[in-house]
Design a protein around this motif. Structure first.
Motif, PDB file in Angstrom:
ATOM      1  N   VAL A  24       0.834  -1.208   0.000  1.00 49.82           N
ATOM      2  CA  VAL A  24       0.000   0.000   0.000  1.00 49.82           C
ATOM      3  C   VAL A  24       0.865   1.252   0.000  1.00 49.82           C
ATOM      4  N   THR A  25       1.936   1.239   0.813  1.00 50.54           N
ATOM      5  CA  THR A  25       2.810   2.415   0.894  1.00 50.54           C
ATOM      6  C   THR A  25       3.493   2.688  -0.439  1.00 50.54           C
ATOM      7  N   ILE A  29       3.053   5.957  -2.864  1.00 46.57           N
ATOM      8  CA  ILE A  29       4.193   6.740  -3.356  1.00 46.57           C
ATOM      9  C   ILE A  29       4.135   6.861  -4.878  1.00 46.57           C
ATOM     10  N   ALA A  30       3.855   5.720  -5.544  1.00 44.00           N
ATOM     11  CA  ALA A  30       3.769   5.747  -7.003  1.00 44.00           C
ATOM     12  C   ALA A  30       2.639   6.653  -7.477  1.00 44.00           C
ATOM     13  N   ASP A  34       2.890  10.075  -9.738  1.00 45.58           N
ATOM     14  CA  ASP A  34       2.112  10.203 -10.963  1.00 45.58           C
ATOM     15  C   ASP A  34       1.259  11.463 -10.951  1.00 45.58           C
ATOM     16  N   LEU A  35       0.617  11.758  -9.820  1.00 44.08           N
ATOM     17  CA  LEU A  35      -0.198  12.974  -9.716  1.00 44.08           C
ATOM     18  C   LEU A  35       0.668  14.219  -9.816  1.00 44.08           C
ATOM     19  N   TYR A  36       1.858  14.169  -9.253  1.00 44.85           N
ATOM     20  CA  TYR A  36       2.761  15.317  -9.327  1.00 44.85           C
ATOM     21  C   TYR A  36       3.117  15.630 -10.778  1.00 44.85           C
ATOM     22  N   ILE A  37       3.246  14.583 -11.579  1.00 39.73           N
ATOM     23  CA  ILE A  37       3.584  14.775 -12.985  1.00 39.73           C
ATOM     24  C   ILE A  37       2.375  15.276 -13.774  1.00 39.73           C
ATOM     25  N   VAL A  38       1.194  14.752 -13.480  1.00 45.37           N
ATOM     26  CA  VAL A  38       0.009  15.030 -14.288  1.00 45.37           C
ATOM     27  C   VAL A  38      -0.656  16.353 -13.902  1.00 45.37           C
ATOM     28  N   VAL A  39      -0.766  16.640 -12.602  1.00 44.87           N
ATOM     29  CA  VAL A  39      -1.528  17.808 -12.141  1.00 44.87           C
ATOM     30  C   VAL A  39      -0.815  19.094 -12.574  1.00 44.87           C
TER      31      VAL A  39
END
Length: 292
Positions: A24-25, A29-30, A34-39
């Motif tokens: 889960v951790t 993290i993944a 991914d959100l950091y790249i997309v948002v």
């Protein structure tokens, strides 16, 4: 023996839960990466609210008639775009301003893709450059302009500001990450400066007042009478026929009646020189400024 089996069982359960927690951790993290790249990033990320604003920048010495013609040409191109629902525009002293409403997002591309397509189409219209910007719900600071981002130069030396502002603008236009770079600097307007010969005017029976009155009658808005009706009243304004006032060459066709009733050509007593002039001087606080 029973205690040994109990501890062994406990360790197995702990290892199993630890494996689940680790999975889960790592998944969180993944997902975060991914959100950091997309948002979208920024103080306020760009929104797609379905509205565009634009200003067509023309030559500073362009006539209103030419500006109105450019407005129609731009409006025709914008209205035909498949992502546009409706548009409106009006021409003013600083250019032609456009307001565009887009179709729902389910029926079109994103706003950046729409602007990129419109830029390519509008580039074929000669005589002006249309700068588009996506309208936002939140706008912090700045002033009304032709783009989303602004940088203001200001100083107490007006001549120095007018020298360096176009240099900074030209340099920013070469940067590959920027589009629609422009400024509100307006110092390339044209003016006709008239210098009359006092000696010649006096010899021909003309006074400075005669020359001023003739020019104001032709190009000003002199009220000569008032027409009264039952419900309203209307001011009658005298001016030169607009078709004869589209160029400074109209000054060559003006005549001034002297005290003896003789018509004297204006060109006989006036020398005309054309120079550049500022259409307006913007300020930030008490200082002249140019916003890029």
């Amino acid at each position: 023996d029973s205690m040994h089996r109990f501890y062994e069982r406990t360790v197995q359960i702990a290892l199993r839960h630890w494996g689940v927690m680790l999975t889960v951790t790592l998944g969180m993290i993944a997902l975060t990466v991914d959100l950091y790249i997309v948002v979208p990033k920024g103080f306020f990320p760009d929104q797609d609210v379905g509205r565009l604003g634009g200003v067509a920048k023309t030559d500073q010495n362009v006539s209103f008639q030419t500006m109105a013609k450019l407005q129609k040409e731009y409006s025709d191109v914008i209205a035909k775009d498949p992502a546009v629902e409706n548009e409106m525009a009006f021409a003013g002293t600083s250019g032609v301003r456009f307001f565009v409403s887009l179709k729902p997002l389910s029926q079109r591309e994103g706003v950046q893709a729409v602007m990129a397509r419109l830029r390519r189409k509008l580039a074929s219209v000669p005589g002006a450059t249309l700068f588009l910007a996506a309208q936002q719900d939140l706008r912090i600071g700045g002033r009304s302009s032709r783009a989303n981002y602004q940088y203001t130069l200001q100083g107490d030396d007006y001549d120095e500001l007018m020298t360096w502002a176009p240099r900074v603008t030209a340099k920013l236009q070469t940067l590959p990450g920027l589009a629609d770079v422009n400024s509100d600097q307006a110092d390339k307007g044209l003016q006709a400066q008239l210098t009359y010969d006092r000696a010649t005017a006096s010899r021909l029976g003309l006074s400075p007042r005669d020359i001023d009155n003739t020019l104001y009658d032709a190009f000003g808005q002199r009220q000569v009478s008032t027409t009264y009706t039952e419900l309203n009243q209307y001011h009658v304004v005298m001016e030169l026929d607009p078709k004869f006032a589209q160029s400074p060459d109209a000054l060559r066709s003006l005549y001034i009646r002297n005290s003896s009733g003789i018509e004297v050509p204006l060109a006989a007593v006036v020398k005309r020189t054309e120079t550049s002039t500022s259409l307006g001087v913007n300020h930030s606080g008490q200082y002249p400024s140019v916003t890029i």
